[in-house]
Scaffold this active site. Structure first.
Site, PDB file in Angstrom:
ATOM      1  N   ASP A 183       0.770  -1.235   0.000  1.00 59.49           N
ATOM      2  CA  ASP A 183       0.000   0.000   0.000  1.00 59.49           C
ATOM      3  C   ASP A 183       0.810   1.299   0.000  1.00 59.49           C
ATOM      4  O   ASP A 183       0.557   2.194  -0.779  1.00 59.49           O
ATOM      5  CB  ASP A 183      -0.925   0.012   1.220  1.00 59.49           C
ATOM      6  CG  ASP A 183      -1.687  -1.295   1.372  1.00 59.49           C
ATOM      7  OD1 ASP A 183      -1.726  -2.091   0.424  1.00 59.49           O
ATOM      8  OD2 ASP A 183      -2.241  -1.509   2.457  1.00 59.49           O
ATOM      9  N   TRP A 375       5.289  -1.019   4.372  1.00 57.13           N
ATOM     10  CA  TRP A 375       5.937  -1.481   3.135  1.00 57.13           C
ATOM     11  C   TRP A 375       7.077  -0.559   2.700  1.00 57.13           C
ATOM     12  O   TRP A 375       7.507  -0.601   1.556  1.00 57.13           O
ATOM     13  CB  TRP A 375       4.902  -1.580   2.004  1.00 57.13           C
ATOM     14  CG  TRP A 375       3.818  -2.593   2.251  1.00 57.13           C
ATOM     15  CD1 TRP A 375       2.548  -2.337   2.699  1.00 57.13           C
ATOM     16  CD2 TRP A 375       3.886  -4.020   2.056  1.00 57.13           C
ATOM     17  NE1 TRP A 375       1.828  -3.513   2.786  1.00 57.13           N
ATOM     18  CE2 TRP A 375       2.615  -4.561   2.396  1.00 57.13           C
ATOM     19  CE3 TRP A 375       4.891  -4.901   1.626  1.00 57.13           C
ATOM     20  CZ2 TRP A 375       2.325  -5.922   2.318  1.00 57.13           C
ATOM     21  CZ3 TRP A 375       4.594  -6.250   1.546  1.00 57.13           C
ATOM     22  CH2 TRP A 375       3.327  -6.753   1.896  1.00 57.13           C
ATOM     23  N   GLU A 418       3.135 -10.068  11.292  1.00 57.87           N
ATOM     24  CA  GLU A 418       2.737  -9.574   9.968  1.00 57.87           C
ATOM     25  C   GLU A 418       3.973  -9.145   9.169  1.00 57.87           C
ATOM     26  O   GLU A 418       4.125  -9.484   8.006  1.00 57.87           O
ATOM     27  CB  GLU A 418       1.778  -8.400  10.171  1.00 57.87           C
ATOM     28  CG  GLU A 418       1.181  -7.821   8.909  1.00 57.87           C
ATOM     29  CD  GLU A 418       0.273  -6.630   9.216  1.00 57.87           C
ATOM     30  OE1 GLU A 418       0.157  -6.243  10.401  1.00 57.87           O
ATOM     31  OE2 GLU A 418      -0.302  -6.069   8.267  1.00 57.87           O
TER      32      GLU A 418
HETATM   33  C1  9WN Z   1      -5.767  -2.607   2.862  1.00 59.06           C
HETATM   34  C2  9WN Z   1      -4.706  -7.814   4.632  1.00 59.06           C
HETATM   35  C3  9WN Z   1      -4.128  -6.669   3.828  1.00 59.06           C
HETATM   36  C4  9WN Z   1      -3.067  -7.134   2.823  1.00 59.06           C
HETATM   37  C5  9WN Z   1      -2.321  -5.966   2.204  1.00 59.06           C
HETATM   38  C6  9WN Z   1      -1.780  -5.088   3.335  1.00 59.06           C
HETATM   39  C7  9WN Z   1      -2.923  -4.622   4.224  1.00 59.06           C
HETATM   40  C8  9WN Z   1      -5.019  -3.302   4.012  1.00 59.06           C
HETATM   41  C9  9WN Z   1      -4.836  -2.340   5.177  1.00 59.06           C
HETATM   42  O1  9WN Z   1      -3.591  -5.737   4.769  1.00 59.06           O
HETATM   43  O2  9WN Z   1      -3.767  -3.783   3.478  1.00 59.06           O
HETATM   44  O3  9WN Z   1      -6.068  -3.549   1.868  1.00 59.06           O
HETATM   45  O4  9WN Z   1      -5.836  -2.073   5.853  1.00 59.06           O
HETATM   46  O5  9WN Z   1      -3.723  -1.848   5.401  1.00 59.06           O
HETATM   47  O6  9WN Z   1      -1.083  -4.008   2.835  1.00 59.06           O
HETATM   48  O7  9WN Z   1      -1.272  -6.432   1.382  1.00 59.06           O
HETATM   49  O8  9WN Z   1      -3.680  -7.865   1.808  1.00 59.06           O
HETATM   50  O9  9WN Z   1      -3.663  -8.560   5.227  1.00 59.06           O
END
Ligand code: 9WN
Length: 446
Positions: A183, A375, A418
């Site tokens: 993200d 990230w 995570e």
């Molecule tokens: C938005 C669920 C997801 C992953 C993504 C990660 C994070 C979400 C957030 O969590 O994104 O989609 O709320 O930050 O970046 O890769 O799929 O684990």
């Protein structure tokens, strides 16, 4: 422990049986009637690419759940073939995740399923996951599941090829950083800089993530203000992909997304032979994706792949781990694969037979490298897992083994977090994260 000792075989809490138990317990605790939540606290619904990675791990220990995981996700596929990046669990309380269904309003969009979902997609790693899950758990039940999934996987690819090739160059365009799965990667700083938004708008909302994780480890309020501005633009356009080039504020070709798109065709060719379909068209499409990636996203001056911002038609400058991921394509020419291995082994990413530090998500020599922030530096298991596959596909088993040991070492040291501090390996974000557990199982089985 020496750098080349296998951290899973040295006794103590890191022994293989103990690690497997930790992973299975994590997945069991996150199982929710027909899917696995990525994290009970931070992400209490179903996420698209998470389910794919999770299915790969479940196939070993709970094969029936692996197929249910993918089936439940694909039940939420839209009529146009898009697989939504979030499927909301209607049983969860309002406010359990932000932005929730009230922001996405999928029920107002044409072709959305009855269950509430987001309108975005994520990297299409599902065909690869289905294929690998079947290889871990072959048999009649898996074959039935593949037969049911195959047309849905084909429709997912068709959506991306037909509706998301905004530049008409054979590559898929993402319309939101959330679609990349990475993200707040520095890869998106340039295109996001052009998205008009003010961090102050976040005063009107309650972010859910920062009540469960340290705000310094998450995207900023300005990031979120921009995320919401882009969601609103797409939603108010009915989540239609027509005329995106005219007005949509974020249009980028991502190397990882497109590598997954190509890898999906390779996997579909394998699945097709099992389900009595024709693998030929998948092979043709796979070759076209690799060719388009090389033509549009490979930068010979850096020897790596860079995202292309379609609003400026320029390659993004930041050197992130996204650029290494086309290694997963088995038909990447040796010259380009070699260049990626040079980049992977450089001080920027430090891949080695004996790794002193985990693989970061961003060039660790960059002045804006942030070891704690999501990230923008931390190490993530799904990325290491993909790159390890790529190293194996291109004849680097020793580097792949070094990366594997490093990844297992992260979980031995910190548990199924995570993400991990890219210098110390300390656990960050959710402490019981599903894809970390699932991919650990996959690594242990190798
Ligand atoms: C938005 C669920 C997801 C992953 C993504 C990660 C994070 C979400 C957030 O969590 O994104 O989609 O709320 O930050 O970046 O890769 O799929 O684990």
């Amino acid at each position: 422990m020496t750098a080349d000792a296998d951290p899973a075989r040295t006794g103590g809490p890191g022994d293989v049986a103990g690690l497997r138990r930790l992973a299975v317990d994590t997945l069991d605790a996150n199982w929710e009637h027909d899917h696995t939540v990525p994290s009970r606290t931070l992400y209490p619904h179903q996420w698209s690419w998470d389910s794919a990675f999770i299915a790969i791990g479940l196939a070993q220990v709970r094969p029936e759940r692996a197929w249910r995981e993918l089936a439940s996700l694909f039940r939420a596929q839209w009529a146009d073939g898009r697989v939504p990046h979030i499927v909301f669990n209607p049983a969860m309380r309002v406010g359990a995740y932000f932005p929730g269904p009230e922001m996405w309003r999928s029920a107002d969009a044409q072709g959305a399923p009855t269950v509430a979902t987001s309108g975005l997609v994520q990297p299409p790693v599902h065909a690869l996951a289905a294929w690998l899950a079947y290889r871990r758990a072959p048999g009649p039940a898996g074959l039935d599941a593949l037969r049911r999934l195959y047309p849905a996987l084909v429709a997912q690819q068709r959506y991306l090829a037909d509706r998301r090739d905004v530049a008409g160059d054979g590559l898929v365009c993402i319309v939101h950083p959330w679609e990349s799965g990475l993200d707040n990667s520095p890869a998106w700083d340039e295109p996001m800089g052009a998205v008009g938004a003010d961090a102050a708008v976040m005063r009107a909302y309650r972010r859910h993530d920062t009540t469960h994780a340290d705000a310094a480890h998450r995207p900023t309020d300005l990031d979120y203000a921009r995320y919401l501005a882009i969601v609103t633009a797409y939603r108010d356009h009915g989540y239609s992909d027509r005329d995106l080039a005219d007005a949509h504020p974020f249009l980028v070709e991502c190397p990882l997304f497109n590598a997954a798109f190509g890898a999906a065709e390779h996997a579909l060719a394998e699945i097709a032979t099992l389900v009595d379909a024709d693998p030929g068209p998948h092979r043709v499409r796979a070759a076209r994706v690799t060719e388009a990636l090389l033509r549009r996203l490979y930068d010979p001056s850096t020897g790596t792949f860079q995202p292309r911002d379609l609003r400026t038609d320029r390659l993004v400058g930041a050197r992130t781990v996204l650029g290494l991921t086309p290694l997963i394509l088995p038909d990447l020419p040796a010259r380009h694969a070699d260049a990626l291995v040079v980049e992977a082994r450089s001080a920027r990413f430090g891949v080695d037979r004996r790794m002193d530090q985990p693989l970061p998500t961003y060039d660790r020599t960059a002045p804006d490298f942030e070891p704690l922030r999501y990230w923008r530096g931390p190490s993530w298991l799904n990325i290491g897992w993909l790159i390890r596959r790529g190293l194996l596909a291109h004849g680097h088993p020793e580097l792949a083994a070094g990366l594997r040991r490093s990844m297992i070492g992260l979980v031995v040291g910190a548990g199924c977090h995570e993400y991990f501090h890219p210098d110390t390996g300390a656990g960050l974000g959710s402490p019981a994260f599903s894809w970390t557990a699932a991919l650990l199982l996959d690594l242990l089985a190798e």
